[in-house]
Every structure is written in C-alpha cells, then in structure tokens.
Design a protein around this motif. Structure first.
Motif, PDB file in Angstrom:
ATOM      1  N   PHE A 177       0.821  -1.218   0.000  1.00 29.23           N
ATOM      2  CA  PHE A 177       0.000   0.000   0.000  1.00 29.23           C
ATOM      3  C   PHE A 177       0.846   1.254   0.000  1.00 29.23           C
ATOM      4  CE2 PHE A 177       1.040  -0.910   4.340  1.00 29.23           C
ATOM      5  CZ  PHE A 177       1.348   0.328   4.875  1.00 29.23           C
ATOM      6  N   GLY A 178       2.030   1.200   0.651  1.00 30.31           N
ATOM      7  CA  GLY A 178       2.860   2.384   0.825  1.00 30.31           C
ATOM      8  C   GLY A 178       3.742   2.256   2.044  1.00 30.31           C
ATOM      9  N   LYS A 198      -0.058   6.394   7.762  1.00 27.76           N
ATOM     10  CA  LYS A 198       0.145   5.600   6.560  1.00 27.76           C
ATOM     11  C   LYS A 198       0.053   6.513   5.348  1.00 27.76           C
ATOM     12  CE  LYS A 198      -1.600   1.051   7.981  1.00 27.76           C
ATOM     13  NZ  LYS A 198      -2.542  -0.048   7.628  1.00 27.76           N
ATOM     14  N   SER A 243       0.209   6.500   1.040  1.00 31.44           N
ATOM     15  CA  SER A 243       0.136   5.619  -0.124  1.00 31.44           C
ATOM     16  C   SER A 243       1.398   5.726  -0.977  1.00 31.44           C
ATOM     17  CB  SER A 243      -1.093   5.937  -0.968  1.00 31.44           C
ATOM     18  OG  SER A 243      -0.978   7.206  -1.579  1.00 31.44           O
ATOM     19  N   ARG A 244       1.716   4.635  -1.644  1.00 25.07           N
ATOM     20  CA  ARG A 244       2.877   4.616  -2.528  1.00 25.07           C
ATOM     21  C   ARG A 244       2.618   5.464  -3.773  1.00 25.07           C
ATOM     22  NH1 ARG A 244       7.002   1.458  -2.053  1.00 25.07           N
ATOM     23  NH2 ARG A 244       5.928   0.064  -0.625  1.00 25.07           N
ATOM     24  N   ALA A 286      -8.547   5.905  -2.593  1.00 26.95           N
ATOM     25  CA  ALA A 286      -8.028   5.932  -1.221  1.00 26.95           C
ATOM     26  C   ALA A 286      -8.919   5.113  -0.294  1.00 26.95           C
ATOM     27  CB  ALA A 286      -7.930   7.373  -0.731  1.00 26.95           C
ATOM     28  N   LEU A 311      -8.083   1.575  -0.810  1.00 28.57           N
ATOM     29  CA  LEU A 311      -6.753   1.281  -0.277  1.00 28.57           C
ATOM     30  C   LEU A 311      -6.778   1.100   1.235  1.00 28.57           C
ATOM     31  CD1 LEU A 311      -3.722   1.075  -1.060  1.00 28.57           C
ATOM     32  CD2 LEU A 311      -3.561   3.528  -0.626  1.00 28.57           C
ATOM     33  N   ARG A 331      -0.826  11.983  -2.709  1.00 27.21           N
ATOM     34  CA  ARG A 331      -0.905  10.685  -2.040  1.00 27.21           C
ATOM     35  C   ARG A 331      -2.020  10.684  -0.997  1.00 27.21           C
ATOM     36  NH1 ARG A 331       4.854  10.982  -2.858  1.00 27.21           N
ATOM     37  NH2 ARG A 331       5.713   9.006  -3.634  1.00 27.21           N
TER      38      ARG A 331
END
Length: 332
Positions: free
Chosen positions: A32-33, A53, A55-56, A65, A68, A106
């Motif tokens: 996910f990141g 967290k 995101s990648r 999102a 995710l 992101r």
C-alpha cells in the motif's frame, strides 16, 4: 537492502501532511505504501504521537483511497458505534484520513501509534512456549475485543485472527489489527465466502460460512501455538491441486481423522482446565465451542481461581458415622 520504491517514501521523513502531521520516522512499508511515526499538531503545537500511513502512489482519488484503506475504514466505523469500553482498548483507533496535495496527491491515514510488536514476533523472540499466565492474559484481551465486535448489530467477524494480526504494545495490552477481511453477518446468520489464513481457519469458514464461533476457533489455534510452540495441525498439508470449493470438506475430514493432541501432551506445564478450554475452542462443530466470547472470557477468568480441594472430614467424623451404623445394626 532498501527497495527503490521504499527509498522514495523514506525521503518523505520531515514533511508535514495537511499542515498537521509531521512525519518523523520511517517504520516500515508494504504494497500500500509506508508507515511513519508522526507527530500531530493542533494550532501549531505538538499534541500526540500518531502513526501515519502514506500511499505509494500519488494523484489518486478519494474512491481509490477508500479502497486502499478499506480495512481501517471498517475499524473506524466499528469504533464509532461500539459501546464496550473494555473492548475499545484492544482495538486501534483511527483518527483521520485524506489526500495530501503537498505529497503529490498521495492518500494518508492517521491512526493510534502503538509501540510494540506482533504476537508472531513475540512468539519468535521467545523461541518456545509462552508462560501459561501470560498467554491466558493475552487470550482474554483478544476475547474481549471479539466480544465488542460480535456484539455489534449486525455482528462484525474478524475472519483473519492470527499472531501476525495481534499487536502487543509496550503497555503489555494486545490490540487486534488488519480488518481487511472483516465482514458483517448477513440475515442468513453467517458471513458467506472463504477468507483468512488456512492454518487458523475454522472448518465452516473454509466451507464458506463464517460465524462468531469461527473467530473463537482461530483464537484457540493461536492459544495452542503460544502454549506449546507449535500449531495443533502442523501435520496437515493442504494438497496444492485442491480446488477452493473442496477446502472446507478436506480440512474437516483431515482434522477429524488426525485430531491434535492436548496442549499438555506437548508442554506438561499446561494444566487440565486450560487443556480443556483450548480443546473446546478447537471443536470442529461450531455449536460445541463456547457459545460466545463472553462465555470464553468467563472460562479464562476461572483459570485464575485455584481448584477447590475436597474438604477433609471433621475430626471424629469417621468414628461418629461408624457408631451410628453400629447402633442401626443393633436396632435391627
């Protein structure tokens, strides 16, 4: 060796997300990141540590999102409606989420920061068995979290309870994490579909019909593993060519033909009452397990009460009984 994709995320340390979350330290990454130990600011002042967290990918939409971070959103919804205060302590709180233009669009998710490791890490660190009292305390806390989830309307099932998904904080409290497979019970009285990790999966879950008792089964597997240092069904290997539709029946048949030995047969320090509790969690038929997390918690609490000794006869009681029998015989 640091992956190139992770290196790009690591470079975000020192950045501020949404003018409120300072990314202080890289914790780790995944598909996910990345996750950062961060500091939340309110009115320009630091107020608490949080886990953030990120995101990648950048340039994503709110819908992407939401997909995710679906597991965290399920948890956020649960925490908003849960009235069981004790259970809330054993779940991770979700604080915030959004999109960060300053990070290239992101997505980010802000959660409670818990210093610690998973039970899988703890089991590996100990390289053997967990002391009975400690393992029972952890199991009770997990059962309390399940009680909170199962008492919701409709009940929420975790469906992937295993040592990797239980976080042990430095405060020695455990918290359930990873709600990616969690689902609400349907009107039919179960959650349809096969989900989870095979080693910890209840037979009915493998057959496509999860129940609250399915989470208790998984807890029984975890408890057995912690007490003995090995899983109860380590001798079973699922055939690689087994169709998914046959997994439930194969597991049920295989476990019935080769049941596990009691924990005390592997680790003699396990007492008979804990032995019985674990084996009841591992019953193949859900109706033969504990009726709910509440009943399991009561059974775990009873383990701390010493076995009551058989009271010794009062002095002279044997002689008095013999005299009464003798008198009765003489009267006849």
């Amino acid at each position: 060796m640091v992956r190139a994709a992770d290196a790009e995320l690591r470079a975000l340390v020192g950045q501020v997300v949404d003018r409120r979350y300072l990314l202080r330290e890289w914790i780790g990454g995944g598909g996910f990141g990345g996750v950062f130990r961060s500091e939340q600011y309110v009115l320009g002042r630091p107020v608490r540590p949080v886990a953030c967290k990120v995101s990648r990918r950048g340039g994503i939409t709110e819908d992407t999102a939401a997909d995710l971070f679906a597991d965290a959103l399920v948890l956020a919804e649960v925490m908003g409606s849960m009235t069981d205060l004790e259970a809330r302590r054993h779940l991770v709180h979700v604080y915030d989420a959004g999109l960060a233009p300053e990070l290239g669009g992101r997505a980010y998710l802000v959660m409670e920061y818990v210093r610690g490791a998973t039970l899988a890490d703890e089991f590996a660190r100990r390289q053997g068995v967990v002391p009975q009292r400690t393992m029972v305390a952890w199991a009770r806390q997990i059962a309390v979290a399940l009680r909170g989830l199962h008492c919701l309307v409709p009940p929420l099932l975790h469906r992937d309870l295993k040592p990797d998904n239980v976080l042990l904080g430095r405060d020695r409290a455990v918290r359930l994490i990873d709600f990616g497979l969690a689902a609400r019970m349907r009107a039919a009285g179960h959650v349809p579909g096969v989900a989870g990790t095979t080693r910890y999966m209840a037979p009915e879950t493998a057959a496509g019909a999860s129940l609250p008792a399915s989470d208790l089964y998984s807890l029984g597997i975890l408890l057995y593993e912690g007490l003995t240092g090995r899983p109860p069904y380590e001798h079973l290997v699922v055939p690689l060519d087994l169709p998914d539709r046959d997994l439930g029946q194969w597991l049920t048949d295989a476990k019935r033909k080769a049941p596990p030995v009691r924990p005390s047969s592997v680790e003699p320090s396990v007492g008979p009452r804990l032995d019985a509790l674990v084996m009841r969690c591992l019953e193949l038929r859900p109706e033969r397990r504990f009726r709910g997390a509440d009943e399991l918690i009561e059974a775990l609490d009873e383990l701390s009460v010493p076995d009551r000794p058989v009271p010794a006869p009062a002095p002279g009681a044997g002689e008095l009984a013999a005299a009464r029998r003798h008198r009765a015989d003489g009267a006849s």
